[in-house]
Enzyme design. Sequence first.
Site, mmCIF file in Angstrom:
data_model
loop_
_atom_site.group_PDB
_atom_site.id
_atom_site.type_symbol
_atom_site.label_atom_id
_atom_site.label_comp_id
_atom_site.label_asym_id
_atom_site.label_seq_id
_atom_site.Cartn_x
_atom_site.Cartn_y
_atom_site.Cartn_z
ATOM 1 N N ASP A 1 -34.662 27.348 28.457
ATOM 2 C CA ASP A 1 -34.034 28.224 29.438
ATOM 3 C C ASP A 1 -34.970 29.183 30.161
ATOM 4 O OD1 ASP A 1 -32.037 26.988 27.957
ATOM 5 O OD2 ASP A 1 -30.913 28.804 27.568
ATOM 6 N N GLU B 1 -32.913 29.346 14.488
ATOM 7 C CA GLU B 1 -32.992 28.615 15.769
ATOM 8 C C GLU B 1 -34.457 28.430 16.179
ATOM 9 O OE1 GLU B 1 -31.014 30.683 18.925
ATOM 10 O OE2 GLU B 1 -31.216 29.028 20.359
#
Length: 431
Positions: free
Chosen positions: A173, A397
Site C-alpha cells: 500500500d 503481520e
Amino acid sequence: MTQAMTLAANHDAATTAELDARAKAILRGNDRGGYTVPTEGLYPYQWNWDSAFAAWGFAAFDLDRAWVELETLFSGQWANGMVPHILFHREDAGYFPGPDVWGAGETIPSSGISQPPVAATMARAIFERDPQAGAPRMAPLYDKLLAWHRWFYQHRCESGACCITHPWESGRDNAPDWDGALKGIDTSNVGPYTRRDTSHVNPDMRPTKRDYDCYITLVQFGRACDWDEAEILANSPFRVADPTMTFILLRAHRDLKWLGTTLGHDTTEIDGWIAELEAGVESLWNDDVGVYDARDLRSGELAGSPSNASFLCWYAGVSSPKTEARLARILSKVTYGVPSYDPEGPLFDHMRYWRGPVWGMMNTMIGMGLADAGLTDLATQVRDDTAALIADHGFAEYFSPLDGTPAGGGTFTWTAAVWLGWASPSAQKGA
Ligand code: DGY
C-alpha cells in the site's frame, strides 16, 4: 552464521511442534467458514492474496479446506474475469472503506480492484500434494484462473509490465514506489471519512493521512467510472507498472501453464503472455538505483525505490546477478531480512508498513525463487531469518528488520501459513 540464525539455533522457548500447533490454531481461528480473514478486527473480510497463502497453509494439514479457500475466493470473480482484492462476505463496521464505499461486486459485494495473482502458484502447490484427489477440484478452478490471467493481460499489461490502478492493488500500500505518482493527485474533494485501521493498530505503523486521502480519492474515482476499465485507463490519475505484480504474474503464468499442460489443455495463449512479460520486465530495471523499480505510466518516470519487490525476480524465473549482490548487502545490514525498503535508503522507516518492515510472505516468495535459481546460500539465509523472526517474535503481520518488533495485526493468517508451508523446520523436512 547470521545473528538471526544464532537466535534460531538458541531458541528453546517454543518447540517446532508448539509453533506448528500455534500456526494451525491461527488458521482455524481466522476461519470464518469457507474463507479466512487475515486477522480479527483490522481485516475482517476475505483478501485475495492473503487467501491464496491461507489455502497453501491449510494444505499442510487439511487439503479439503485448502481447496475450499480458493473456491470461495473465485466465487466472487467478476464476469470479465477479475478477482477482487476484497470480498465483503458479511458487513463489519470495524473496517473502512467497506462495501458501501466501493459500490462494486457481482455475485458478492467486493472492492473494484484486484491483487497480486499468487493463486495459480498456490493452487499448483496444493494440487501437487495429492494430484488424484485434487484433479476434480483443479479442473473448474483452472478455467477461472485462466479467465483472471486473461483479464490481467487485457487490462493491466502495458509495454510488457503489469500495472496497478490503485496502491492497494499491489498489496504494498504505502511503499515509496508510489510516492511520485501519488504526488499529483488532488484530494481536495475527498470529503470527511473515518479511518478504522488506526483504531486497531498504532498509527505510526500505518499509512499517513495524505496516503489515505489518495486511496479514498482513487476509490471514489473508480466508482464514478462504474469500475469500467476503459474509462479508468483513459482518465485515472494513477497508473503505475509494478515489479511485484509483474514478477508474481509471470510466475503465476508459468504455474498456470504447468497446470494446463497437466490437465491436457492447449496452453498457447499462456505462452504468449509469458513471452511478453519476460521481455517487458527489463523495462522496470533502474540502472541508477540497481533494482527492478516501479514506473509511473503517466509520466514515464521510474520511482527510484529500492524495495523488496526487486527480489521477486528469481520467483519469476528471471536471473539477475546484480540483484544477488544487492540482496546479500541488504541482508548484511539487518538482523532479520528481507526489509521491504533498503535500510540505507533515504525513506527507510523500520516499523511503517511497506517502508521498511519485513513481511513473511514476501520472504517466502523471494526464498522460493532463490532456491529455484540454485542460489542456495541466499535461499537458506532468507528462510532461516524468517523462521527465527516468527519463532522469536510471533505471528505478526510484519516486523522490524532491525530488532524483530512485531507490527500491524497480530495472529496473522499469512504469517501462520508461510510458517507451515515453508519456514517451519517440519516444512523443510517435507520439502
Ligand atoms: C488496508 O485496508 O489496509 C488494505 O491493505 C487494503 O487492501
